[in-house]
Scaffold this motif. Structure first.
Motif, PDB file in Angstrom:
ATOM      1  N   TYR A  20      -0.100   6.102  -5.646  1.00 61.10           N
ATOM      2  CA  TYR A  20       0.076   4.713  -6.079  1.00 61.10           C
ATOM      3  C   TYR A  20      -1.249   4.210  -6.639  1.00 61.10           C
ATOM      4  CZ  TYR A  20       2.307   0.066  -5.803  1.00 61.10           C
ATOM      5  OH  TYR A  20       2.888  -1.151  -6.087  1.00 61.10           O
ATOM      6  N   ASP A  21      -1.283   4.017  -7.961  1.00 61.01           N
ATOM      7  CA  ASP A  21      -2.490   3.552  -8.640  1.00 61.01           C
ATOM      8  C   ASP A  21      -2.430   2.035  -8.785  1.00 61.01           C
ATOM      9  OD1 ASP A  21      -3.272   6.183  -8.868  1.00 61.01           O
ATOM     10  OD2 ASP A  21      -2.469   6.415 -10.895  1.00 61.01           O
ATOM     11  N   VAL A  22      -3.457   1.365  -8.260  1.00 57.69           N
ATOM     12  CA  VAL A  22      -3.484  -0.104  -8.231  1.00 57.69           C
ATOM     13  C   VAL A  22      -4.761  -0.611  -8.891  1.00 57.69           C
ATOM     14  CG1 VAL A  22      -3.348  -2.152  -6.774  1.00 57.69           C
ATOM     15  CG2 VAL A  22      -2.227  -0.029  -6.043  1.00 57.69           C
ATOM     16  N   VAL A  23      -4.620  -1.577  -9.796  1.00 56.86           N
ATOM     17  CA  VAL A  23      -5.782  -2.221 -10.406  1.00 56.86           C
ATOM     18  C   VAL A  23      -6.302  -3.266  -9.422  1.00 56.86           C
ATOM     19  CG1 VAL A  23      -6.617  -3.625 -12.331  1.00 56.86           C
ATOM     20  CG2 VAL A  23      -4.920  -1.815 -12.738  1.00 56.86           C
ATOM     21  N   GLU A  24      -7.429  -2.986  -8.816  1.00 58.87           N
ATOM     22  CA  GLU A  24      -8.015  -3.909  -7.847  1.00 58.87           C
ATOM     23  C   GLU A  24      -9.196  -4.678  -8.426  1.00 58.87           C
ATOM     24  OE1 GLU A  24      -6.916  -2.038  -3.569  1.00 58.87           O
ATOM     25  OE2 GLU A  24      -8.689  -1.172  -4.527  1.00 58.87           O
ATOM     26  N   ASN A  25      -9.767  -4.156  -9.488  1.00 60.85           N
ATOM     27  CA  ASN A  25     -10.841  -4.859 -10.183  1.00 60.85           C
ATOM     28  C   ASN A  25     -10.325  -5.212 -11.573  1.00 60.85           C
ATOM     29  OD1 ASN A  25     -13.140  -5.732 -11.463  1.00 60.85           O
ATOM     30  ND2 ASN A  25     -14.442  -4.049 -10.739  1.00 60.85           N
ATOM     31  N   PHE A  26     -10.009  -6.501 -11.793  1.00 58.02           N
ATOM     32  CA  PHE A  26      -9.395  -6.912 -13.053  1.00 58.02           C
ATOM     33  C   PHE A  26     -10.362  -6.813 -14.220  1.00 58.02           C
ATOM     34  CE2 PHE A  26      -6.701  -8.904  -9.848  1.00 58.02           C
ATOM     35  CZ  PHE A  26      -5.446  -8.531 -10.300  1.00 58.02           C
ATOM     36  N   ASP A  27     -11.647  -6.669 -13.925  1.00 61.28           N
ATOM     37  CA  ASP A  27     -12.617  -6.454 -15.000  1.00 61.28           C
ATOM     38  C   ASP A  27     -12.598  -5.013 -15.501  1.00 61.28           C
ATOM     39  OD1 ASP A  27     -13.475  -9.087 -14.826  1.00 61.28           O
ATOM     40  OD2 ASP A  27     -15.021  -8.620 -13.330  1.00 61.28           O
ATOM     41  N   GLN A  28     -11.967  -4.129 -14.738  1.00 68.98           N
ATOM     42  CA  GLN A  28     -11.858  -2.728 -15.127  1.00 68.98           C
ATOM     43  C   GLN A  28     -10.409  -2.259 -14.973  1.00 68.98           C
ATOM     44  OE1 GLN A  28     -14.863  -1.042 -12.427  1.00 68.98           O
ATOM     45  NE2 GLN A  28     -16.267  -0.855 -14.146  1.00 68.98           N
ATOM     46  N   PRO A  29      -9.532  -2.766 -15.824  1.00 73.56           N
ATOM     47  CA  PRO A  29      -8.103  -2.452 -15.677  1.00 73.56           C
ATOM     48  C   PRO A  29      -7.767  -0.983 -15.911  1.00 73.56           C
ATOM     49  CG  PRO A  29      -8.509  -3.595 -17.737  1.00 73.56           C
ATOM     50  CD  PRO A  29      -9.792  -3.646 -16.974  1.00 73.56           C
ATOM     51  N   THR A  30      -8.671  -0.246 -16.565  1.00 73.69           N
ATOM     52  CA  THR A  30      -8.387   1.164 -16.831  1.00 73.69           C
ATOM     53  C   THR A  30      -8.912   2.071 -15.720  1.00 73.69           C
ATOM     54  OG1 THR A  30     -10.439   1.404 -18.115  1.00 73.69           O
ATOM     55  CG2 THR A  30      -8.435   0.784 -19.325  1.00 73.69           C
ATOM     56  N   ARG A  73       8.287  -1.944  -0.368  1.00 74.47           N
ATOM     57  CA  ARG A  73       7.339  -3.051  -0.595  1.00 74.47           C
ATOM     58  C   ARG A  73       5.907  -2.518  -0.725  1.00 74.47           C
ATOM     59  NH1 ARG A  73      10.502  -7.432   0.283  1.00 74.47           N
ATOM     60  NH2 ARG A  73      12.271  -7.136   1.718  1.00 74.47           N
ATOM     61  N   LEU A  74       5.717  -1.676  -1.702  1.00 73.04           N
ATOM     62  CA  LEU A  74       4.431  -0.998  -1.861  1.00 73.04           C
ATOM     63  C   LEU A  74       3.268  -1.963  -2.078  1.00 73.04           C
ATOM     64  CD1 LEU A  74       5.533   2.011  -4.118  1.00 73.04           C
ATOM     65  CD2 LEU A  74       5.389   1.887  -1.618  1.00 73.04           C
ATOM     66  N   SER A  75       3.495  -3.050  -2.802  1.00 69.39           N
ATOM     67  CA  SER A  75       2.389  -3.969  -3.080  1.00 69.39           C
ATOM     68  C   SER A  75       1.912  -4.699  -1.832  1.00 69.39           C
ATOM     69  CB  SER A  75       2.798  -4.990  -4.154  1.00 69.39           C
ATOM     70  OG  SER A  75       3.906  -5.768  -3.701  1.00 69.39           O
ATOM     71  N   SER A  76       2.695  -4.645  -0.743  1.00 70.72           N
ATOM     72  CA  SER A  76       2.297  -5.374   0.470  1.00 70.72           C
ATOM     73  C   SER A  76       1.110  -4.725   1.171  1.00 70.72           C
ATOM     74  CB  SER A  76       3.485  -5.453   1.442  1.00 70.72           C
ATOM     75  OG  SER A  76       3.846  -4.149   1.907  1.00 70.72           O
ATOM     76  N   VAL A  77       0.831  -3.468   0.898  1.00 67.94           N
ATOM     77  CA  VAL A  77      -0.299  -2.801   1.558  1.00 67.94           C
ATOM     78  C   VAL A  77      -1.488  -2.647   0.617  1.00 67.94           C
ATOM     79  CG1 VAL A  77       1.190  -1.552   3.157  1.00 67.94           C
ATOM     80  CG2 VAL A  77       0.593  -0.511   0.965  1.00 67.94           C
ATOM     81  N   THR A  78      -1.397  -3.210  -0.569  1.00 69.49           N
ATOM     82  CA  THR A  78      -2.507  -3.164  -1.512  1.00 69.49           C
ATOM     83  C   THR A  78      -2.862  -4.588  -1.928  1.00 69.49           C
ATOM     84  OG1 THR A  78      -1.011  -2.894  -3.400  1.00 69.49           O
ATOM     85  CG2 THR A  78      -1.788  -0.886  -2.326  1.00 69.49           C
ATOM     86  N   SER A  79      -3.659  -4.696  -2.960  1.00 66.67           N
ATOM     87  CA  SER A  79      -4.126  -6.023  -3.394  1.00 66.67           C
ATOM     88  C   SER A  79      -3.083  -6.795  -4.181  1.00 66.67           C
ATOM     89  CB  SER A  79      -5.388  -5.853  -4.253  1.00 66.67           C
ATOM     90  OG  SER A  79      -5.074  -5.114  -5.433  1.00 66.67           O
ATOM     91  N   GLY A  80      -1.975  -6.149  -4.520  1.00 73.59           N
ATOM     92  CA  GLY A  80      -0.951  -6.816  -5.318  1.00 73.59           C
ATOM     93  C   GLY A  80      -1.231  -6.791  -6.800  1.00 73.59           C
ATOM     94  N   GLY A  81      -2.258  -6.022  -7.215  1.00 75.56           N
ATOM     95  CA  GLY A  81      -2.576  -5.926  -8.641  1.00 75.56           C
ATOM     96  C   GLY A  81      -1.574  -5.069  -9.387  1.00 75.56           C
ATOM     97  N   LEU A  93       6.360   2.616   5.236  1.00 76.39           N
ATOM     98  CA  LEU A  93       5.023   3.147   4.990  1.00 76.39           C
ATOM     99  C   LEU A  93       4.339   3.385   6.328  1.00 76.39           C
ATOM    100  CD1 LEU A  93       3.902   0.808   2.068  1.00 76.39           C
ATOM    101  CD2 LEU A  93       4.472   3.222   1.901  1.00 76.39           C
ATOM    102  N   SER A  94       3.721   4.558   6.466  1.00 77.13           N
ATOM    103  CA  SER A  94       3.064   4.885   7.733  1.00 77.13           C
ATOM    104  C   SER A  94       1.547   4.955   7.630  1.00 77.13           C
ATOM    105  CB  SER A  94       3.600   6.217   8.277  1.00 77.13           C
ATOM    106  OG  SER A  94       3.376   7.260   7.346  1.00 77.13           O
ATOM    107  N   ALA A  95       0.999   4.988   6.418  1.00 76.53           N
ATOM    108  CA  ALA A  95      -0.456   5.056   6.266  1.00 76.53           C
ATOM    109  C   ALA A  95      -0.828   4.701   4.828  1.00 76.53           C
ATOM    110  CB  ALA A  95      -0.993   6.440   6.624  1.00 76.53           C
ATOM    111  N   LYS A  96      -2.093   4.375   4.641  1.00 78.33           N
ATOM    112  CA  LYS A  96      -2.657   4.133   3.307  1.00 78.33           C
ATOM    113  C   LYS A  96      -3.935   4.957   3.223  1.00 78.33           C
ATOM    114  CE  LYS A  96      -4.812   0.259   2.364  1.00 78.33           C
ATOM    115  NZ  LYS A  96      -5.078  -1.159   2.001  1.00 78.33           N
ATOM    116  N   ILE A  97      -3.932   5.990   2.406  1.00 79.35           N
ATOM    117  CA  ILE A  97      -5.052   6.924   2.325  1.00 79.35           C
ATOM    118  C   ILE A  97      -5.862   6.610   1.070  1.00 79.35           C
ATOM    119  CG2 ILE A  97      -5.733   9.339   2.364  1.00 79.35           C
ATOM    120  CD1 ILE A  97      -4.080   8.426   4.798  1.00 79.35           C
ATOM    121  N   ARG A  98      -7.088   6.167   1.297  1.00 85.44           N
ATOM    122  CA  ARG A  98      -7.967   5.823   0.182  1.00 85.44           C
ATOM    123  C   ARG A  98      -8.495   7.096  -0.483  1.00 85.44           C
ATOM    124  NH1 ARG A  98      -9.312   0.597  -0.282  1.00 85.44           N
ATOM    125  NH2 ARG A  98     -10.992   1.237  -1.715  1.00 85.44           N
TER     126      ARG A  98
END
Length: 216
Positions: free
Chosen positions: A164-174, A128-136, A191-196
């Motif tokens: 894991y590359d996630v689009v968090e700003n929809f104005d900058q999808p690239t 469930r990778l999207s559960s620890v991010t914005s779901g983008g 999942l044991s951690a989320k490293i920014r």
């Protein structure tokens, strides 16, 4: 005239028979100075004495060596094989991917988002990778890093690390945010951690993967 010649010869003999000059005595002195002095017998070099300040191993140093014994192995999501697909259903696809140890991977994609399941012992564990991010919109990196030790000539993983590359700003999808997600395999995979992103991101992710392995 006959009387003068013997006197002259006698005078010359007297002059030649005087004390030697310093220059004439020098050869005897030089010979004495050139006589080599006796060479002392060589002595064996002194054996170094170990320093009492030399550090000794401590339990902490042993623990550090044990941690340093952990290694990484890699597999690729480029080697996956599609087993199901439904392009009309939000672009759904499911692929079987190689793993290590007792694990293999299942890559699932739908609606522009990717997820990963671990398969072991006939059971599937959804990360469930999207559960620890914005779901983008999201995409997994192609290389999977497995962490563990070599035992009896084989590699035994107890953690893995995903990019894991996630689009968090929809104005900058690239320009997605690129996380590293350590996954613990010690009990139920989770999942044991989320490293920014940031300095030493890889080192921080490995430190988290090598840690206690608590689930988020």
């Amino acid at each position: 005239m006959r009387t003068f010649l013997p006197l002259l010869a006698l005078t010359c003999l007297c002059a030649c028979g005087g004390d030697p000059t310093p220059e004439e005595a020098a050869p005897n002195v030089a010979v004495a100075e050139e006589t080599p002095a006796p060479t002392p017998a060589p002595t064996a070099p002194a054996t170094p004495v170990p320093s009492s300040d030399a550090p000794t191993p401590t339990p902490a140093a042993t623990a550090t060596s044990s941690t340093a014994g952990r290694v990484s192995r890699y597999t690729s999501l480029s080697d996956c094989r599609v087993v199901r697909s439904a392009p009309d259903e939000a672009g759904f696809s499911e692929s079987s991917c190689p793993g290590l140890g007792d694990y293999r991977l299942k890559l699932v994609e739908a609606d522009g988002r990717q997820n990963l399941l671990l398969v072991s012992g006939g059971r599937e564990h959804n990360l469930r990778l999207s559960s620890v991010t914005s779901g983008g919109f999201s995409e997994l990196g192609k290389r999977i890093e497995w962490r563990g030790r070599e035992q009896d000539g084989s590699f035994r993983p107890d953690a893995l690390i995903l990019r894991y590359d996630v689009v968090e700003n929809f104005d900058q999808p690239t320009r997605p945010t690129s996380y590293l997600l350590p996954v613990s395999l010690e009990r139920t995979p989770c999942l044991s951690a989320k490293i920014r992103p940031g300095a030493d991101q890889n080192d921080r992710a490995r430190a988290a993967a090598d840690g206690p392995g608590k689930c988020l």
